[in-house]
Design a protein around this motif. Structure first.
Motif, short mmCIF file in Angstrom:
data_model
loop_
_atom_site.label_atom_id
_atom_site.label_comp_id
_atom_site.label_asym_id
_atom_site.label_seq_id
_atom_site.Cartn_x
_atom_site.Cartn_y
_atom_site.Cartn_z
N THR A 34 41.18 46.92 59.17
CA THR A 34 39.77 46.75 58.83
C THR A 34 38.95 46.45 60.08
O THR A 34 37.89 47.03 60.30
N ALA A 35 39.46 45.55 60.93
CA ALA A 35 38.75 45.20 62.17
C ALA A 35 38.62 46.43 63.07
O ALA A 35 37.56 46.67 63.66
N TRP A 36 39.69 47.21 63.19
CA TRP A 36 39.66 48.40 64.03
C TRP A 36 38.62 49.39 63.52
O TRP A 36 37.83 49.93 64.28
N LYS A 37 38.61 49.64 62.21
CA LYS A 37 37.64 50.57 61.62
C LYS A 37 36.21 50.07 61.78
O LYS A 37 35.30 50.84 62.11
N MET A 38 35.99 48.78 61.56
CA MET A 38 34.65 48.21 61.72
C MET A 38 34.16 48.38 63.15
O MET A 38 33.04 48.81 63.40
#
Length: 185
Positions: A34-38
């Motif tokens: 999720t952090a990577w995509k955000m």
């Protein structure tokens, strides 16, 4: 929730150094994926927002290569090096930096710099360079080239006319080699 997006925006835009997806994960309390995509969605939005904007006013420009040290021919013309230009828009009497661009070029030729200037610089801008002949081509794009022929090596880098573009290049070099020192633009 939306508050995590706003926190991610704040963290990505307010730090002097880059934020890894792992650090973002820890800071906002989400999974790594999720952090990577955000992070990548926000970086894409920032890129697209600035894409059509041209730099204007007083501009510092310099040439550089990326590719690391390897055996063989050093400097200009080395097969493993990729040429790029670093450009910083400044304003005010103190020439405070406002925006910057890094652009790869096929080489430091007048036609290449003219093409860049026509697409990325506002007509009438004052373009300060180190006197490399190809930078005169910004004049064909309606800008005003001001070359400062400076000494090579450390003295050339310390010339006050190139303070911000040299700070930018120093940070890029240090980030690539893993020795990034936090220097604020």
């Amino acid at each position: 929730p939306l508050t995590k997006w706003f926190l991610a925006i704040y963290l990505l835009t307010q730090r002097k150094t880059s934020v890894s997806a792992l650090q973002l994960k820890r800071d906002i309390g989400v999974s790594y994926n999720t952090a990577w995509k955000m992070k990548h969605k926000l970086m894409q939005v920032m890129l697209e927002r600035e894409k059509g904007k041209k730099l204007s006013g007083r501009i510092e420009i310099d040439d550089a290569y990326i590719g690391g040290e390897r055996p063989g021919k050093p400097g200009r013309g080395a097969a493993h090096k990729a040429p790029f230009i670093a450009v910083v828009e400044t304003e005010g009497e103190e020439h405070r930096p406002q925006r910057m661009q890094l652009r790869t070029v096929s080489g430091f030729r007048s036609a290449e710099i003219e093409r860049y200037a026509k697409t990325s610089l506002e007509v009438g801008s004052i373009v300060v360079s180190d006197g490399l002949a190809c930078f005169k081509a910004v004049g064909k794009a309606g800008c005003h080239p001001i070359p400062f022929v400076s000494e090579g090596g450390r003295k050339g880098v310390e010339h006050p006319s190139f303070k911000w573009v040299n700070t930018l290049l120093g940070n890029v070099k240090n980030a690539i080699t893993g020795t990034f020192h936090s220097v604020s633009l």
